[in-house]
Design a protein around this motif. Structure first.
Motif, PDB file in Angstrom:
ATOM      1  N   ALA A 398       0.833  -1.203   0.000  1.00  0.00           N
ATOM      2  CA  ALA A 398       0.000   0.000   0.000  1.00  0.00           C
ATOM      3  C   ALA A 398       0.866   1.251   0.000  1.00  0.00           C
ATOM      4  N   GLY A 399       0.442   2.226  -0.792  1.00  0.00           N
ATOM      5  CA  GLY A 399       1.058   3.538  -0.736  1.00  0.00           C
ATOM      6  C   GLY A 399       2.433   3.638  -1.334  1.00  0.00           C
ATOM      7  N   THR A 400       2.776   2.732  -2.268  1.00  0.00           N
ATOM      8  CA  THR A 400       4.101   2.813  -2.893  1.00  0.00           C
ATOM      9  C   THR A 400       4.018   3.107  -4.386  1.00  0.00           C
ATOM     10  N   THR A 401       2.924   2.778  -5.019  1.00  0.00           N
ATOM     11  CA  THR A 401       2.742   3.091  -6.437  1.00  0.00           C
ATOM     12  C   THR A 401       1.599   4.091  -6.595  1.00  0.00           C
ATOM     13  N   MET A 402       1.556   4.735  -7.762  1.00  0.00           N
ATOM     14  CA  MET A 402       0.538   5.762  -8.013  1.00  0.00           C
ATOM     15  C   MET A 402      -0.091   5.552  -9.393  1.00  0.00           C
ATOM     16  N   HIS A 403      -1.377   5.859  -9.472  1.00  0.00           N
ATOM     17  CA  HIS A 403      -2.090   5.858 -10.748  1.00  0.00           C
ATOM     18  C   HIS A 403      -3.086   7.017 -10.757  1.00  0.00           C
ATOM     19  N   GLU A 404      -3.528   7.346 -11.956  1.00  0.00           N
ATOM     20  CA  GLU A 404      -4.596   8.321 -12.113  1.00  0.00           C
ATOM     21  C   GLU A 404      -5.913   7.541 -12.116  1.00  0.00           C
ATOM     22  N   PRO A 405      -6.708   7.633 -11.075  1.00  0.00           N
ATOM     23  CA  PRO A 405      -7.900   6.775 -10.971  1.00  0.00           C
ATOM     24  C   PRO A 405      -8.841   6.881 -12.161  1.00  0.00           C
ATOM     25  N   THR A 406      -9.130   8.099 -12.608  1.00  0.00           N
ATOM     26  CA  THR A 406     -10.094   8.200 -13.704  1.00  0.00           C
ATOM     27  C   THR A 406      -9.528   7.659 -15.014  1.00  0.00           C
ATOM     28  N   ARG A 407      -8.205   7.702 -15.185  1.00  0.00           N
ATOM     29  CA  ARG A 407      -7.623   7.103 -16.382  1.00  0.00           C
ATOM     30  C   ARG A 407      -7.824   5.587 -16.365  1.00  0.00           C
ATOM     31  N   VAL A 408      -7.665   4.996 -15.184  1.00  0.00           N
ATOM     32  CA  VAL A 408      -7.907   3.555 -15.046  1.00  0.00           C
ATOM     33  C   VAL A 408      -9.374   3.248 -15.347  1.00  0.00           C
ATOM     34  N   LEU A 409     -10.276   4.072 -14.815  1.00  0.00           N
ATOM     35  CA  LEU A 409     -11.696   3.887 -15.104  1.00  0.00           C
ATOM     36  C   LEU A 409     -11.984   4.065 -16.592  1.00  0.00           C
ATOM     37  N   GLY A 410     -11.264   4.988 -17.245  1.00  0.00           N
ATOM     38  CA  GLY A 410     -11.472   5.207 -18.674  1.00  0.00           C
ATOM     39  C   GLY A 410     -11.261   3.958 -19.499  1.00  0.00           C
ATOM     40  N   ASP A 411     -10.312   3.124 -19.095  1.00  0.00           N
ATOM     41  CA  ASP A 411     -10.089   1.866 -19.825  1.00  0.00           C
ATOM     42  C   ASP A 411     -11.298   0.945 -19.692  1.00  0.00           C
ATOM     43  N   LEU A 412     -11.884   0.897 -18.507  1.00  0.00           N
ATOM     44  CA  LEU A 412     -13.086   0.069 -18.323  1.00  0.00           C
ATOM     45  C   LEU A 412     -14.254   0.619 -19.139  1.00  0.00           C
ATOM     46  N   LEU A 413     -14.428   1.940 -19.117  1.00  0.00           N
ATOM     47  CA  LEU A 413     -15.529   2.539 -19.878  1.00  0.00           C
ATOM     48  C   LEU A 413     -15.345   2.311 -21.377  1.00  0.00           C
ATOM     49  N   ALA A 414     -14.099   2.302 -21.835  1.00  0.00           N
ATOM     50  CA  ALA A 414     -13.847   2.017 -23.254  1.00  0.00           C
ATOM     51  C   ALA A 414     -14.311   0.610 -23.607  1.00  0.00           C
ATOM     52  N   ARG A 415     -14.075  -0.339 -22.705  1.00  0.00           N
ATOM     53  CA  ARG A 415     -14.544  -1.707 -22.962  1.00  0.00           C
ATOM     54  C   ARG A 415     -16.071  -1.751 -22.995  1.00  0.00           C
ATOM     55  N   VAL A 416     -16.717  -1.054 -22.048  1.00  0.00           N
ATOM     56  CA  VAL A 416     -18.182  -1.013 -22.043  1.00  0.00           C
ATOM     57  C   VAL A 416     -18.692  -0.411 -23.347  1.00  0.00           C
ATOM     58  N   MET A 417     -18.049   0.670 -23.780  1.00  0.00           N
ATOM     59  CA  MET A 417     -18.458   1.308 -25.030  1.00  0.00           C
ATOM     60  C   MET A 417     -18.285   0.354 -26.207  1.00  0.00           C
ATOM     61  N   ARG A 418     -17.199  -0.386 -26.211  1.00  0.00           N
ATOM     62  CA  ARG A 418     -16.943  -1.336 -27.300  1.00  0.00           C
ATOM     63  C   ARG A 418     -17.957  -2.480 -27.268  1.00  0.00           C
ATOM     64  N   ASP A 419     -18.256  -2.963 -26.062  1.00  0.00           N
ATOM     65  CA  ASP A 419     -19.160  -4.109 -25.938  1.00  0.00           C
ATOM     66  C   ASP A 419     -20.620  -3.749 -26.179  1.00  0.00           C
ATOM     67  N   THR A 420     -20.926  -2.462 -26.238  1.00  0.00           N
ATOM     68  CA  THR A 420     -22.299  -2.033 -26.540  1.00  0.00           C
ATOM     69  C   THR A 420     -22.387  -1.407 -27.934  1.00  0.00           C
ATOM     70  N   ALA A 421     -21.383  -1.638 -28.757  1.00  0.00           N
ATOM     71  CA  ALA A 421     -21.363  -1.012 -30.082  1.00  0.00           C
ATOM     72  C   ALA A 421     -22.540  -1.441 -30.937  1.00  0.00           C
TER      73      ALA A 421
END
Length: 798
Positions: A398-421
């Motif tokens: 815990a607390g040693t690496t960093m990410h941009e949370p919404t960027r991570v969420l963006g990858d999931l939303l891209a999959r949802v968008m693709r799967d609902t094409a």
């Protein structure tokens, strides 16, 4: 690609209605007018089988007559074209309190009685229809969830056209008529909504037919558009990208003939535009028709009352004859008015509508009150949300690496968008901030819908895209509401400070959902999901104007069975919360999460468990030894969590003998008592988590008094000390924002020392070091323009 939209019902012009058809249209219109007026006035004697007496009249006369005849005219003529062309259609009724008309028409077509069997299509049911209107235990005066065929709350003006476009998106066979009152047309949201036609895809979307109803007056004043010269109004509407078709008059036969011709012309133009796009590959933006309907306010009602003109004036807005119970002249005038519709020709002896009245009414789900598009839960399908394991970030420590949370969420939303094409039932909306909010991965699956002109420098524009960006929060909200209410899914991404622009709109949607939950015939719809980012603690660059976390306060004032607020502290908890929100029904979910790099605290499995719990102890962060802690450090929000963990780190180093418990809250409603919210904690749970006697230092994302309001009845509330945003903002460094608001790690340590008995004397030197660090910070940022290295380079394991 989805199946090709149906074409045959709209591709050819229809012949003008015969005199016989016009006669039956007029019969339907008169019947609707009679029922609308009766709802405002009558308690009994619905068919006027005996002379009106005061006891037949409601003691309190409430309702709005002025707009009703015009709405009835539109409903009658929509019936005609729906039946003649076999259309799937929905109508949005914008003019405020138009409830009498839409109730009358749904009763006439039978859809109302199907939902409410006691309101049968006979004299007994007619009496109930009239009695219940604006009456205790009855129905509101506006077009509310209780009204079959409605998706639009008529109690607040400005949103009808945005709702109409939201309903039409990805519904290629649907005609959405939208009646816009001339009072409503003066509002800012409605004025902005005229631009929605630049986002309507004629291939994959349905059509919106705006019907601008100009009856001349609001409550007490003339309306702007009704007083414009026709040439100026036409120029305005053409500038918006519409081709106006005018209908005007006060003689029913003439208006019926003109309205029928206008409807046919409009639908033929719509059919041709869709055919050209779908069959010929036309790419130009259509100039869609708009009908401009001018009829007198209060048309067919009393022309004059007590020597004052009424019909065609503002006096017809609400109740034209206010003194019916006490004034015999008003009573006689009301009876004459109601009998002018000749109800004996419209209803048989049992009170059933006669064949002429029903001649224009479609059958089954073609009826406006029975269309499944107005009960979107009947159409909604589960959203294909992928496994979070495919997107989770690895967390070994815990607390040693960093990410941009919404960027991570963006990858999931891209999959949802693709799967609902193929099914096209998911949209992402936002005010020009998708990339700014780090969600640009969705562009890999779908571009930004755009029907206007393009330039070579433009990026990600797509005539058929399902990402929607327009710099109007009102329009984004209206689109998404219309989309959800007709059975689809979506997410609204917005800067936290500016989502307040739609405070009133979300209020209306929450009221809609709360009422709908009490109607067994309304099926649950997909939740309205907000992602609020670019939040208060990371708007250090944009400054004070961009710093406001108060939307959460606004939402948590609303119906507890509907509202949910989540503050995930890292990327994996954001994924878990988003997964829940996207799958949920009948909620308004508010998720507040950062777009800047933040520490990863929990693995995806830990995140799932923690989010399901809503609030819990992070044992690894505290120093408890199996006994009751000396102090509880609580936090909610990503930046407050980081500062709390940094404070715990400092306490571990400087006061190792202190027993510290760290509690993180993801689901804010968990702080409420169990009886106040479905997610609320029992007193037993709350006391176990926060203790009843030990100081609680709570670092909160928003305004600190909200936490006090949520927890004020708890046993240990007097021990609760909350730090949060207190309107101390400016353009500065990220850490200076928390220092200015006393939410920083050093201030939290000082709070612990101030509140734990005995520490004020014993830990004076530690407190002084913390205060000195704040002073050093102040000097450092003014010299270097960046945060202290010990802050900027901090990590949990440093």
């Amino acid at each position: 690609m989805p199946d090709a939209p149906r074409q045959d019902s709209r591709t050819s012009s229809r012949t003008a209605p015969t005199d016989e058809e016009l006669r039956t249209l007029d019969a339907h219109w008169r019947a609707a007018n009679y029922l609308a007026a009766g709802q405002i006035y009558l308690l009994a004697n619905p068919l006027l089988t005996e002379p009106l007496r005061p006891e037949h009249i409601k003691p309190r006369l409430l309702g709005h007559w002025g707009t009703s005849p015009g709405l009835n005219l539109v409903h009658t003529h929509l019936n005609r074209v729906i039946k003649a062309r076999d259309l799937d259609a929905l109508c949005i009724w914008g003019p405020g309190h138009g409830g009498p008309s839409v109730l009358a028409n749904s009763w006439l077509e039978g859809s109302y009685s199907e939902k409410y069997p006691d309101a049968s299509r006979d004299a007994q049911g007619m009496e109930l229809l009239m009695r219940q209107f604006s009456f205790p235990g009855g129905v509101p005066s506006h077009v509310a969830p209780e009204v079959p065929g409605s998706i639009h709350e008529g109690g607040e003006l400005g949103y009808s056209l945005a709702h109409a476009y939201g309903a039409a998106l990805d519904n290629p066979d649907l005609l959405v008529a939208c009646v816009i009152g001339d009072g409503e047309a003066e509002t800012g949201p409605l004025a902005g909504s005229w631009h929605a036609n630049k986002f309507l895809d004629p291939v994959h979307d349905g059509a919106v037919l705006p019907i601008l109803h100009l009856n001349g007056y609001k409550i007490a004043n003339p309306t702007v558009l009704a007083r414009l010269p026709e040439e100026e109004l036409d120029a305005l509407l053409r500038g918006y990208g519409h081709e106006p078709i005018h209908v005007a008059g006060d003689e029913p036969a003439t208006v019926h003939r003109a309205m029928a011709a206008a409807m046919d012309t409009a639908l033929d133009r719509i059919a041709e535009a869709q055919r050209a796009a779908r069959e010929d590959g036309a790419t130009g933006r259509p100039h869609w028709p708009v009908i401009v309907l001018r009829t007198p306010k209060g048309w067919t009602g009393p022309a004059e009352v007590d020597g004052e003109p009424v019909e065609g004036t503002w006096r017809a807005h609400q109740v034209p004859l206010p003194g019916v119970r006490d004034n015999p002249d008003h009573l006689r005038q009301l009876e004459s008015w109601l009998r002018s519709y000749r109800p004996e020709e419209l209803f048989d002896a049992e009170g059933r509508p006669v064949a002429d009245v029903l001649a224009c009414v479609p059958e089954g789900t073609r009826r406006l009150g029975a269309t499944p598009y107005a009960n979107g839960g009947l159409l909604v399908r589960d959203l294909p949300v992928p496994s979070l394991d495919d997107f989770a970030v690895p967390v070994d420590k815990a607390g040693t690496t960093m990410h941009e949370p919404t960027r991570v969420l963006g990858d999931l939303l891209a999959r949802v968008m693709r799967d609902t094409a193929d099914r096209r039932d998911f949209r992402l909306v936002g005010p020009d901030e998708t990339a700014s909010n780090r969600l640009q991965a969705v562009y890999e699956a779908s571009g930004k819908t755009w029907q206007a002109g393009t330039l070579p420098v433009d990026e990600h524009l797509d005539r058929h895209g399902r990402v929607m960006e327009v710099l109007s929060e009102h329009l984004c909200q209206g689109w998404l509401e219309g989309y959800l209410l007709t059975g689809r899914h979506g997410l609204f991404s917005c800067y936290e400070a500016f989502v307040h622009i739609v405070d009133s709109m979300v209020n209306q949607h929450i009221k809609w959902l709360r009422t709908s939950r009490r109607l067994p015939w309304r099926a649950p719809i997909a939740s309205l999901n907000y992602l609020l980012t670019s939040h208060v603690w990371r708007q250090d660059h944009n400054g004070f104007s961009h710093q406001d976390p108060g939307f959460v306060d606004h939402v948590l004032n609303k119906s507890p069975e509907v509202v949910r607020v989540y503050l995930p502290p890292d990327a994996n908890t954001l994924l878990s919360v988003a997964d829940h929100a996207l799958r949920s029904r009948d909620y308004v979910n508010v998720i507040v999460a950062g777009k800047q790099p933040c520490f990863d605290w929990l693995s995806i499995e830990e995140a799932r468990v923690h989010c399901a719990r809503g609030a819990g102890i992070w044992e690894w962060a505290g120093t408890e030894d199996g006994t009751e802690p000396d102090v509880v450090l609580a936090c909610a929000g990503d930046v407050p969590t980081q500062e709390t963990l940094a404070a715990a780190h400092l306490l571990r180093r400087h006061l190792p003998e202190l027993s510290v418990r760290v509690v993180n809250v993801v689901d804010l409603a968990r702080l409420l008592p169990q009886g106040d919210h479905p997610h609320g904690m029992s007193d037993f749970e709350f006391d176990g988590l926060f203790t009843t006697t030990k100081p609680v230092i709570f670092a909160y994302h928003g305004y600190p008094w909200l936490i006090h309001r949520l927890a004020y009845r708890r046993t240990g509330h007097q021990n609760l000390h909350v730090r949060g945003y207190k309107e101390a903002g400016t353009t500065t460094t990220p850490f200076d924002m928390v220092v200015r608001n006393d939410l920083d790690r050093y201030r939290l340590v000082m709070d612990v020392i101030d509140r734990v008995p005995g520490l004020a004397v014993r830990a004076t030197a530690v407190r002084q070091r913390m205060a000195d660090a704040r002073t050093r910070h102040h000097a450092w940022i003014r010299e270097h323009g960046t945060d202290l290295p010990e802050v900027a380079e901090w990590s949990w394991n440093a």
